[in-house]
Each structure stands twice: as structure tokens, then as C-alpha cells.
Write a protein that holds these residues in place. Structure first.
Motif, PDB file in Angstrom:
ATOM      1  N   VAL A 125      -1.934  29.925  11.681  1.00  0.00           N
ATOM      2  CA  VAL A 125      -1.419  30.088  10.324  1.00  0.00           C
ATOM      3  C   VAL A 125      -1.305  28.705   9.692  1.00  0.00           C
ATOM      4  N   GLN A 126      -1.910  28.523   8.529  1.00  0.00           N
ATOM      5  CA  GLN A 126      -1.865  27.220   7.853  1.00  0.00           C
ATOM      6  C   GLN A 126      -1.161  27.341   6.505  1.00  0.00           C
ATOM      7  N   VAL A 127      -0.050  26.635   6.386  1.00  0.00           N
ATOM      8  CA  VAL A 127       0.706  26.629   5.131  1.00  0.00           C
ATOM      9  C   VAL A 127      -0.144  25.968   4.054  1.00  0.00           C
ATOM     10  N   GLN A 128      -0.267  26.627   2.921  1.00  0.00           N
ATOM     11  CA  GLN A 128      -1.095  26.120   1.826  1.00  0.00           C
ATOM     12  C   GLN A 128      -0.294  25.199   0.910  1.00  0.00           C
ATOM     13  N   SER A 129      -1.021  24.326   0.220  1.00  0.00           N
ATOM     14  CA  SER A 129      -0.426  23.405  -0.747  1.00  0.00           C
ATOM     15  C   SER A 129      -0.588  23.978  -2.151  1.00  0.00           C
ATOM     16  N   LYS A 130       0.447  23.829  -2.961  1.00  0.00           N
ATOM     17  CA  LYS A 130       0.364  24.309  -4.342  1.00  0.00           C
ATOM     18  C   LYS A 130      -0.435  23.368  -5.238  1.00  0.00           C
ATOM     19  N   ASP A 131      -0.433  22.065  -4.893  1.00  0.00           N
ATOM     20  CA  ASP A 131      -1.117  21.102  -5.749  1.00  0.00           C
ATOM     21  C   ASP A 131      -2.310  20.423  -5.080  1.00  0.00           C
ATOM     22  N   GLY A 132      -2.608  20.789  -3.839  1.00  0.00           N
ATOM     23  CA  GLY A 132      -3.734  20.201  -3.133  1.00  0.00           C
ATOM     24  C   GLY A 132      -3.426  18.883  -2.446  1.00  0.00           C
ATOM     25  N   ASN A 133      -2.201  18.370  -2.615  1.00  0.00           N
ATOM     26  CA  ASN A 133      -1.856  17.069  -2.047  1.00  0.00           C
ATOM     27  C   ASN A 133      -0.560  17.046  -1.259  1.00  0.00           C
ATOM     28  N   THR A 134       0.361  17.937  -1.575  1.00  0.00           N
ATOM     29  CA  THR A 134       1.679  17.911  -0.940  1.00  0.00           C
ATOM     30  C   THR A 134       2.069  19.303  -0.452  1.00  0.00           C
ATOM     31  N   LEU A 135       3.085  19.333   0.397  1.00  0.00           N
ATOM     32  CA  LEU A 135       3.608  20.586   0.929  1.00  0.00           C
ATOM     33  C   LEU A 135       5.075  20.714   0.538  1.00  0.00           C
ATOM     34  N   GLU A 136       5.529  21.940   0.362  1.00  0.00           N
ATOM     35  CA  GLU A 136       6.931  22.188   0.042  1.00  0.00           C
ATOM     36  C   GLU A 136       7.658  22.689   1.282  1.00  0.00           C
ATOM     37  N   THR A 137       8.804  22.102   1.542  1.00  0.00           N
ATOM     38  CA  THR A 137       9.585  22.457   2.727  1.00  0.00           C
ATOM     39  C   THR A 137       9.863  23.949   2.776  1.00  0.00           C
ATOM     40  N   ASP A 138      10.226  24.531   1.656  1.00  0.00           N
ATOM     41  CA  ASP A 138      10.548  25.966   1.624  1.00  0.00           C
ATOM     42  C   ASP A 138       9.350  26.820   2.012  1.00  0.00           C
ATOM     43  N   ASP A 139       8.148  26.404   1.619  1.00  0.00           N
ATOM     44  CA  ASP A 139       6.940  27.160   1.975  1.00  0.00           C
ATOM     45  C   ASP A 139       6.711  27.125   3.478  1.00  0.00           C
ATOM     46  N   ILE A 140       6.983  25.985   4.087  1.00  0.00           N
ATOM     47  CA  ILE A 140       6.815  25.883   5.544  1.00  0.00           C
ATOM     48  C   ILE A 140       7.839  26.760   6.256  1.00  0.00           C
ATOM     49  N   ILE A 141       9.075  26.717   5.783  1.00  0.00           N
ATOM     50  CA  ILE A 141      10.129  27.524   6.413  1.00  0.00           C
ATOM     51  C   ILE A 141       9.829  29.014   6.278  1.00  0.00           C
ATOM     52  N   LYS A 142       9.337  29.421   5.124  1.00  0.00           N
ATOM     53  CA  LYS A 142       8.994  30.837   4.923  1.00  0.00           C
ATOM     54  C   LYS A 142       7.909  31.303   5.886  1.00  0.00           C
ATOM     55  N   ALA A 143       7.066  30.363   6.304  1.00  0.00           N
ATOM     56  CA  ALA A 143       5.977  30.715   7.227  1.00  0.00           C
ATOM     57  C   ALA A 143       6.445  30.770   8.684  1.00  0.00           C
ATOM     58  N   MET A 144       7.694  30.421   8.960  1.00  0.00           N
ATOM     59  CA  MET A 144       8.243  30.481  10.322  1.00  0.00           C
ATOM     60  C   MET A 144       8.659  31.912  10.646  1.00  0.00           C
ATOM     61  N   THR A 145       7.676  32.770  10.793  1.00  0.00           N
ATOM     62  CA  THR A 145       7.930  34.191  11.025  1.00  0.00           C
ATOM     63  C   THR A 145       8.127  34.488  12.510  1.00  0.00           C
ATOM     64  N   ASP A 146       8.507  35.728  12.795  1.00  0.00           N
ATOM     65  CA  ASP A 146       8.855  36.107  14.169  1.00  0.00           C
ATOM     66  C   ASP A 146       7.684  36.006  15.139  1.00  0.00           C
ATOM     67  N   ASP A 147       6.451  35.965  14.635  1.00  0.00           N
ATOM     68  CA  ASP A 147       5.293  35.929  15.524  1.00  0.00           C
ATOM     69  C   ASP A 147       4.792  34.514  15.798  1.00  0.00           C
ATOM     70  N   VAL A 148       5.517  33.494  15.324  1.00  0.00           N
ATOM     71  CA  VAL A 148       5.123  32.096  15.550  1.00  0.00           C
ATOM     72  C   VAL A 148       5.740  31.583  16.852  1.00  0.00           C
ATOM     73  N   ALA A 149       4.892  31.058  17.726  1.00  0.00           N
ATOM     74  CA  ALA A 149       5.350  30.535  19.015  1.00  0.00           C
ATOM     75  C   ALA A 149       5.501  29.016  18.999  1.00  0.00           C
ATOM     76  N   LEU A 150       4.716  28.344  18.141  1.00  0.00           N
ATOM     77  CA  LEU A 150       4.719  26.886  18.127  1.00  0.00           C
ATOM     78  C   LEU A 150       4.351  26.385  16.734  1.00  0.00           C
ATOM     79  N   ILE A 151       4.960  25.264  16.332  1.00  0.00           N
ATOM     80  CA  ILE A 151       4.663  24.629  15.044  1.00  0.00           C
ATOM     81  C   ILE A 151       4.202  23.202  15.300  1.00  0.00           C
ATOM     82  N   MET A 152       3.111  22.810  14.633  1.00  0.00           N
ATOM     83  CA  MET A 152       2.619  21.439  14.728  1.00  0.00           C
ATOM     84  C   MET A 152       2.281  20.969  13.313  1.00  0.00           C
ATOM     85  N   LEU A 153       2.958  19.903  12.871  1.00  0.00           N
ATOM     86  CA  LEU A 153       2.803  19.399  11.509  1.00  0.00           C
ATOM     87  C   LEU A 153       2.696  17.874  11.523  1.00  0.00           C
TER      88      LEU A 153
END
Length: 423
Positions: free
Chosen positions: A150-178
Motif C-alpha cells: 500500500v503506497q500513500v499518495q501525495s496530494k501535490d506530487g511533492n509532499t505527504l500529509e501525516t493524517d493521510d499516512i495515519i489513515k492508511a494504518m489499517t488493520d491489515d498492515v503488518a509493517l510500515i516503511m517510510l
């Protein structure tokens, strides 16, 4: 901001890190703003390289346990020297392997899919090699990367929003690498908050520090980050192909490495030659093969420079350099359609400036022709990294002056708007 050259010279006179510039070998006549790709060599790195080569000449095989820096303990020694740069305990860090080899080791160790927790969470802006490695690890476990990465998308093509990353931390995620810092825009991710949120959900989390170590302070142990890895040839000036590094939080000590090897062993047991591994009781357990002594040698000197300078002073000057550069760009290049695409606030701005322009590739070539060394990032990005240890405020001023001349005289049009083999 005062845009006069004399003001830049005034800032250089007051710079308490200015003496470190004399420690480095700067290509003659150039303004080197590509230290976030490959840092410059230092005199101390040259000395440490010679010292370890001399150790080989003098001691031969006994260099493993004799000499000024016995090779058998070099990886741990360099880990101890690196630990303050990432806010880690000395036993949690070791210098070993390469960036991607260490990522494979750490994911192999910490990615333990079970039940519905099978996915790896990453981001869409990460450096390609990290994504290649994650896809490879998923395939080795029998999972389809198109479904389980699962790859968190960028809204502007250059940066990521913390809230978007947290929202992607769903129950089926075993590991996060950023990444700790995004390689294109230089955005610093909120590693502390992301780690806290991952642990709330029972997810292991790690970070790629390639563009942050040696540029910004970290507090990995206090934040309880599970693992991290990095290269040492960018801001840490360890030289091309220099041995990389990794961090493992002490709470994971005692676990066997996912990829075991000769130097994963406890040093007291290593030469017992047992076919049953007794892992080292610290980050040394996550080594695989024999240390690349001569490739690690320059780092021994480079890290001494950081011990003398201190990462907090490095960060303070870095912020001042990039602030001055942004202000000059906005003042002097307003008519030439550049976009400053890196974060402007100090909390999330890393160690380089990221400009976007439709003619970026040929502008980079024009800068090089005028002895300014930038870095092009496809399709339209120019990275400029004024490094605190060896770049000056006058160089920042001069670079913007040269860039304005290139644009005003349209000198970039002499070049093809296409990247070279290596960009």
C-alpha cells in the motif's frame, strides 16, 4: 532579506562552523551543491583511509585484532560514533552492508504476516530502490505486491500529509516503511507521531534515513522507532559506495535476524565454528557478511568531523542557508517561472532546496557549465543542497546570481532538456 553580496559575506564572517570548510576537498573553482547525493571528502577521511590501509600493510591478517582500529570491532565502533546523529543508544547502531541490503535484512526480520495482517505500508514518493526491495520481500512471502504493498499518495506530487499516512494504518498492515526525509522535496516526516500511531495499532515501523542522517537531529530511541537504515555517502561524506548503517531498537534484541550470516554472531562465539548461530546481543546481530574495512575507512574520519561540529550546530546553519537561498530565489528569480517545491517552514524543511521548472534538465546543465554543481530529478526538479560543513552564504548568493544570468540570457537553450545517464 538583504540581497547584497556584502551581507552574505557578513554572515560567513559570523559563521561558527566556517573553519570546517578547510577540512574538505572542494573541486577547484566549483560551487558544490550536490552533497545530498555525494558528500565531499574530508582531510580526516583521507587520514583514516590511509591509517586502515597502513594497518593492512603492517599487520596483514593480524589487523583484525591489532592496530589502532582493529577491524573485527570496526562496525560497532562506527555504530557508536553514528548513534548521536540519530538519537540512539550505542548498542542499537551498527555500520554494515549497503542501504538496500540492510532494508532487506530489516524487512526480512520484522515483516511477519499473520492472519489478515499481511500488507506493507509505504509511500508513493519514496526512492525506487526501497520500493523494489519491499516488492521483492512480498514476493518471497508469496504475496502479490499489487495487492499487499500500500503506497500513500501525495496530494501535490511533492509532499505527504501525516493524517493521510495515519489513515492508511489499517488493520491489515503488518509493517510500515517510510523515508525520514523525502528525497525529492526534502520534506521531513513527523517520525515521532507516525511511530506513536503505528504502535497504537500494533504495527512495526521503520524509516529510511538516507536524506536525513547528518542533516537533521533525530531521537529514534526516545520515539521508540523499531528500525532504521541509511547510506553514509551523502551528508555524512563517507565516500562513493561507503558501507551503510542500521538501527534496531533494543526492545527487539534477542530476536534472530531474518537473514543470518557470519557476522550476525556473538563475537565471543563466532570462531567456535558452530553450525547453530548465537546472535549478537545488540544491533550487531543484523550484520550479515564480513565488514568492508576499506570502504568503511573514510567514515571513521568523517564521523570525527561531526563529533567536533555537532549535529545541532549543523542543523542551525543548514536552516539559515536554505532560508537565505529561498529568499534570494523569490527576490531575484520571480520573473523566470521557478516554483519552490520544498517545505518552507523550518519544522518540515530538510537540508536542500527543490525547484521545479519545465526546463530543469537543461538549466542543470547550464549551471554545471558555470561551475555550479546541482542535482536534476526527473521530470522537472532541481535540487540544491548548501551543506553546512563546507558551503557558504556567499556561494548561495553567487548561485542565485548565476542562475539569474542563465535565465536572463537564455543560456540554458544551448543544452538539450534531457537528463544524462546519471542524473
Amino acid at each position: 532579506m538583504n540581497t547584497e553580496k556584502t551581507y552574505a559575506q557578513f554572515l560567513d564572517e559570523r559563521d561558527d562552523l566556517k573553519s570546517f570548510r578547510d577540512e574538505f576537498f572542494i573541486p577547484n573553482g566549483t560551487i558544490y551543491f550536490d552533497g545530498n547525493s555525494l558528500g565531499l571528502p574530508s582531510k580526516q577521511a583521507e587520514n583514516s583511509s590511509g591509517m586502515l590501509l597502513d594497518s593492512w600493510k603492517k599487520h596483514a591478517i593480524d589487523g583484525w585484532t591489532e592496530g589502532v582500529e582493529p577491524w573485527f570491532y570496526l562496525s560497532e565502533k562506527l555504530g557508536k560514533m553514528s548513534a548521536p546523529l540519530i538519537g540512539a543508544k550505542t548498542e542499537e547502531v551498527v555500520v554494515t552492508g549497503s542501504t538496500t541490503t540492510n532494508l532487506h535484512q530489516l524487512v526480512s526480520t520484522f515483516y511477519k504476516p499473520h492472519g489478515n495482517k499481511t500488507k506493507i505500508l509505504a509511500d508513493a514518493l519514496n526512492f525506487p530502490s526501497d520500493i523494489y526491495a519491499l516488492k521483492s520481500q512480498l514476493k518471497l512471502k508469496g504475496y502479490d505486491p499489487s495487492e499487499h504493498l500500500v503506497q500513500v499518495q501525495s496530494k501535490d506530487g511533492n509532499t505527504l500529509e501525516t493524517d493521510d499516512i495515519i489513515k492508511a494504518m489499517t488493520d491489515d498492515v503488518a509493517l510500515i516503511m517510510l523515508p525520514g526525509v523525502l528525497y525529492r522535496s526534502g520534506q521531513i516526516l513527523d517520525m515521532k507521531t507516525l511511530t506513536k500511531e503505528a504502535h497504537k495499532r500494533g504495527i512495526v515501523i521503520g524509516f529510511d534515513l538516507c536524506h536525513s542522517i547528518g542533516s537533521i537531529p533525530h531521537h529514534l530511541s526516545d520515539w521508540e522507532v523499531d528500525f532504521a537504515f541509511w547510506c553514509n555517502y551523502k551528508h555524512l561524506n563517507g565516500g562513493p559506495g561507503c558501507v551503510a548503517g542500521l538501527y534496531v531498537n533494543k526492545k527487539h534484541f534477542g530476536n534472530e535476524p531474518g537473514l543470518a550470516g557470519w557476522f550476525s554472531s556473538s563475537k565471543e562465539k563466532q570462531f567456535d565454528m558452530s553450525h547453530t548461530l548465537t546472535p549478537a546481543e545488540d544491533a550487531g546481530a543484523y550484520q550479515i557478511g564480513t565488514p568492508h574495512v576499506l570502504s568503511a575507512a573514510p567514515l571513521l574520519g568523517s564521523l570525527k568531523v561531526f563529533q567536533e561540529a555537532g549535529i545541532d550546530r549543523v542543523r542551525k546553519k543548514s536552516l539559515h542557508l536554505t532560508k537565505c537561498m529561498m529568499e534570494l530565489i523569490e527576490s531575484e528569480l520571480n520573473d523566470y517561472h521557478f516554483t519552490i517545491a520544498n517545505p518552507k517552514d523550518e519544522e518540515t524543511r530538510g537540508g536542500h532546496i527543490f525547484l521545479e521548472h519545465e526546463e530543469a534538465a537543461r538549466i542543470c546543465k547550464a549551471l554545471k557549465a558555470d561551475k555550479v554543481i546541482p542535482d536534476f530529478r526527473t521530470p522537472n526538479g532541481i535540487r540544491l543542497a548548501p551543506v553546512a560543513l563546507y558551503n557558504t552564504f556567499e556561494e548561495v548568493w553567487e548561485t542565485v546570481r548565476i542562475l539569474k544570468k542563465i535565465m536572463k540570457e537564455e543560456r540554458y537553450k544551448k543544452f538539450e532538456n534531457k537528463r544524462g545517464v546519471i542524473a
